[in-house]
Design an enzyme around this catalytic site. Sequence first.
Site, short mmCIF file in Angstrom:
data_model
loop_
_atom_site.label_atom_id
_atom_site.label_comp_id
_atom_site.label_asym_id
_atom_site.label_seq_id
_atom_site.Cartn_x
_atom_site.Cartn_y
_atom_site.Cartn_z
N GLU A 1 5.51 3.68 8.45
CA GLU A 1 5.34 3.62 6.99
C GLU A 1 5.95 4.91 6.47
OE1 GLU A 1 4.43 4.57 3.55
OE2 GLU A 1 2.36 4.79 4.23
N CYS B 1 3.01 7.88 -1.38
CA CYS B 1 4.28 7.24 -1.03
C CYS B 1 4.62 6.07 -1.94
CB CYS B 1 4.25 6.79 0.43
SG CYS B 1 2.87 5.70 0.83
#
Length: 491
Positions: free
Chosen positions: A262, A296
């Site tokens: 990720e 993020c």
Amino acid sequence: MNLAGIDLLAKAPLAEGDVFLGGRWLPAADGRTYPVHDPATGDLIRCVSSAGEEDARAAIDSAHSAAAGWRATPSRRRSEILHDTFALMREHTGTLARLIVLENGKAYRDAAAEVGYAAEFFRWFAEEAVRVGSSFGDAPAGGYRHVVRKHPVGVTAFVTPWNFPAAMATRKIAPALAAGCPVLLKPAPETPLTALAIAALLTEAGLPDGLLNVLPTDRAPEVVPAWLGDERVRKFSFTGSTATGKLLLEQAAANVVNVTMELGGNAPFVVCADADVDAAVRGAMDAKMRGGGEVCIAANRFYAHADVAAEFTEKFGAAMAAVRVGPGLEDGVTLGPMINRAAVDKIRSLVDDAVARGARIAAQGGTPDGPGHFHPATVLVDVPEDARILHEEVFGPVAPLTTFTDEDEMIARANATVHGLASYVYSRDVGRALRLAERLEAGMVGVNRGLLSDPAAPFGGVKQSGLGREGGREGIEAFLETQYIALDWTD
């Protein structure tokens, strides 16, 4: 380790050490420690044991020894331990939230929300643990049967970031344990204490020794290669920057380790001409300012249609200017410090570059006097397409705004990035919103919603934003291997 008070966990020296290995609290094998600081003040919180290569190898031994017993443990028992951990996290929400504020800096409101979100991974995967199924059927050609089984992948190793010290750990730990896999965890050096607290809670919930090994360290180049270079480690999951992820993928390739990545994001936030502007502003505040923008999936680039750009800019700017900045535990604070001075310097460099290229600061809040790594909530307008801030992840409370009139042109600009983690679209026309969502190159899209993350939904990106998914039903599949058995017997 006692969670009764934050002082016991964060400030008092622990005689036994901070490396959680084989169910024991130990010092690093060579006695090394490193400092953890409060980003709101710069003060030393405490010195934490710094694990090295010897500790990393000992952790693999511990996990590998525990693997067979955990694999054989009934899924119902694994589920009960995870559910008890969920309950313990809920019980200790205040303590855990204060701990996150202390080492990460985020506002208490955000920290408490993170604890609730992190705990939900234990509840979700407690429920998924008992739903891992097998199948049995006849071969279409006849004469024999197909048996398909799901087995734990084996020893798993995780590297987690500092921005969500609880949630990024539980999002990986919970599905691994649910699937029957032992865990090695290296938390971010800036925020090790929350991971250690979670280890303490799992132990209290009855997790057998050796199944969770937590190695705080400031020397990752010793620990992580030792894990990836050992053939007993069969799964690796990393959350962090794209640049670091690429290096780790190279290391994982040597042993063909199963990986989940990720990585970075550069999320566009689209406000259509028919959007509910007030709702879009609320969503923009959620998507931009949760966790101080150090997220993020934070909205990184804003595209407002020319018909509503002025109204959206005025209202969004007013909301950003009203943000109260300060130490996360102070009443009313909604924006804490950035994680460190380097983070502030990077944000400032992106703002300065945009202004030098012609952008204007349309709105900006204040920062407190004194120490701490603070940056004000900022809105930029008239941002030119060549500004770095439109092409690099800001990771802070700065929102660059541009306008559009042509939908195709806007989509091309939004997709002109190597990243594809999250996107956001606001429109009253659901058909238009879904059409745009399908054209945006992102693993996740928020339609008329600024908050995306849900333990029951698959989290992950496309392009260079990562590989695989975490959460949802897909989350546990990442820790399972499929075995096919061709079965025949004599009548």
